[in-house]
Design an enzyme around this catalytic site. Structure first.
Site, short mmCIF file in Angstrom:
data_model
loop_
_atom_site.label_atom_id
_atom_site.label_comp_id
_atom_site.label_asym_id
_atom_site.label_seq_id
_atom_site.Cartn_x
_atom_site.Cartn_y
_atom_site.Cartn_z
N CYS A 83 51.71 -39.70 -33.04
CA CYS A 83 51.69 -41.23 -32.42
C CYS A 83 52.45 -42.84 -33.39
O CYS A 83 53.51 -42.40 -33.27
CB CYS A 83 50.46 -41.81 -31.79
SG CYS A 83 49.43 -40.20 -31.01
N HIS A 147 49.09 -48.86 -30.88
CA HIS A 147 47.84 -48.06 -32.25
C HIS A 147 49.46 -47.60 -33.34
O HIS A 147 50.01 -47.41 -34.17
CB HIS A 147 48.40 -46.28 -31.99
CG HIS A 147 47.50 -45.58 -31.90
ND1 HIS A 147 47.98 -44.54 -32.48
CD2 HIS A 147 46.31 -45.71 -33.62
CE1 HIS A 147 47.27 -42.99 -33.64
NE2 HIS A 147 46.16 -44.57 -34.31
CA LIG Z 1 50.88 -39.12 -29.42
#
Ligand SMILES: [Ca+2]
Length: 480
Positions: A83, A147
């Protein structure tokens, strides 16, 4: 000069300014053509998960609408198989290895090697694409999964005027059904589904900014774990799976220390895909309803490959492996751009492109000058969107010096033309594939093509030096 004459003159000047694209303070390269941007990022969705990329089990008519009106890239890549680094590459236009953010936040698995050190946030010094567009007069909105660091590094510190749900977390806090525990999202009512609520926020942002230039970054948590879908959809796909012929061959095959799913028929994952697709449809409908579609660029991609090993809800076949690996299943993505009036509807492009390319592409689409400090790794895709067939670029690179929870090992890779070489740091071995003939990376060509192997391996090592890539180290505590 009479008041009437002065008013007429001012009106005429204002009209001319609008026609020339000066109405928002900066000149556009093409008069009056500066577009809005709707960037849709889905989490952990695989290359083969959309109908327009070959899935026959999931149902994605709305995402397919974007492809039907634009360009679908068959070799579109994420800059990383997990990610956070890919997200940073979209925001900064740089390879994750160059900014030192090479792993998801914050994971570190030790085996024979200790993963390379990496930073735990996207630095504020980077001029993000949001900051660049905001500086040019765009109102900027972030919705969903961020994130990219803790509170001092939230979206509102990185160029976004509006932040809904963007925080440190990499997965939905508390799951997809309310109640959830996200510091940047209103409390959910019982039974509310996160993907729907994030779309409510995205549509509200579009509605309240319909008269301004906007950049909406709609970053869904779905289809990341936990795999949770609406009960009615689960039933629908359970029945659909039951009606399929039995899968020929094994449902899982060994892949390193784990196994890879060989068939798409997980009913809950399929239900998540349906909710994702319906919500993409709601965003597209909002653009249509507000007469904004003709002046809005729509981008659609996923941040890394589908989760096809370990928990394995999906299959990326014909690609090998999945999230967390540098085989194609971990990095090749659905990658679609619709630019009304420019992209030929329903076109397909096979040129390899990657997530660092969005930054220079979007600036050029907006008629804004390049930012050389940020454009160190990405290349503008505008020529491809205008029907060129190739880009002037030496190669694409990846550096993932970590173990992934999905079984991937510390490695680097380079793709030049049809050839791709992967170097594995545990034992230093390399693998070479011809992706045009062997998209599933089954036939290692190292012994057959020693010169090609040598050339690509040398390029990869040179690139790592140039970007200052950090390497993993031996683990003194490791014992077999
Ligand atoms: Ca991801």
């Amino acid at each position: 000069m009479s008041n009437t004459t002065r008013t007429s003159l001012l009106t005429a000047l204002a009209s001319a300014a609008v026609m020339l694209g000066f109405s928002r303070g900066l000149p556009a390269t093409e008069p009056g053509c500066r577009p809005n941007f709707l960037f849709i990022l889905v989490d952990d969705m695989g290359w083969a998960d959309l109908n327009c990329y070959g899935s026959t089990f999931y149902e994605t008519p709305n995402v397919d609408r974007i492809a039907a009106g634009g360009v679908r890239f068959t070799s579109g890549y994420a800059a990383c198989p997990v990610c956070s680094p890919t997200r940073a590459s979209i925001m900064t236009g740089k390879y994750p290895a160059r900014i030192g953010l090479t792993n998801w936040l914050s994971g570190r698995i030790k085996k024979r090697l200790v993963g390379a050190p990496y930073i735990k946030q996207m630095p504020l010094e980077e001029v993000t694409i949001a900051e660049a567009l905001k500086e040019a007069g765009y109102v900027t909105g972030f919705v969903g999964k961020w994130h990219l660091g803790g509170k001092p590094f939230y979206p509102e510190k990185q160029g976004f005027d509006v932040n809904v749900a963007g925080c440190h977390a990499g997965s939905p806090m508390g799951g997809y059904f309310a109640p959830w525990n996200n510091p940047k999202l209103r409390a959910g009512r019982k039974g509310e589904y996160l993907t729907d609520v994030l779309t409510d926020a995205g549509v509200a942002f579009i509605e309240s900014n319909k008269d301004r230039l906007f950049f909406l970054y709609q970053s869904y948590h779905t289809v990341h774990t936990p795999i949770q879908a609406k009960p009615g959809y689960v039933e629908k796909y359970r029945a659909k799976a039951a009606g399929l012929l039995p899968h020929r061959g094994p449902e899982f095959l060994p892949e390193g220390c784990t196994h890879t799913r060989q068939v798409q028929r997980h009913p809950v994952y399929a239900g998540m895909m349906q909710s994702m697709d319906e919500n993409v449809g709601r965003l597209l409908d909002a653009l249509d309803r507000l007469s904004l579609a003709d002046n809005t660029v729509v981008v659609f991609m996923s941040d890394n490959g589908g989760l096809a090993t370990t928990a394995a809800p999906t299959s990326n076949l014909p690609l090998r492996a999945g999230k967390g690996w540098l085989y194609e299943g971990g990095i090749r993505e659905p990658f679609i751009i619709r630019w009304p009036g420019v992209t030929r509807p329903g076109s397909v492009c096979h040129e390899p492109v990657t997530s660092t390319d969005f930054y220079p592409t979007m600036l050029e689409m907006a008629g804004l000058p390049p930012k050389p400090a940020q454009h160190r790794d990405g290349v503008s895709l505008v020529p491809l969107l205008k029907e060129a067939t190739s880009l002037d670029r030496e190669a694409l690179y990846w550096h993932y010096p970590h173990y992934s929870p999905q079984g991937g090992c510390p490695s680097s890779a380079v793709r030049q033309g049809d050839y791709k070489l992967i170097e594995f740091f545990e034992d230093g071995h390399v693998e070479l594939y011809n992706l045009a003939r062997d998209i599933g990376e089954k036939h290692d060509l190292v012994e057959k093509l020693p010169e090609k192997t040598k050339q690509l391996h040398a390029m990869l090592k040179t690139w790592r030096r140039q970007v200052g890539a950090k390497l993993p180290a031996p683990n003194p505590d490791y014992s077999r």
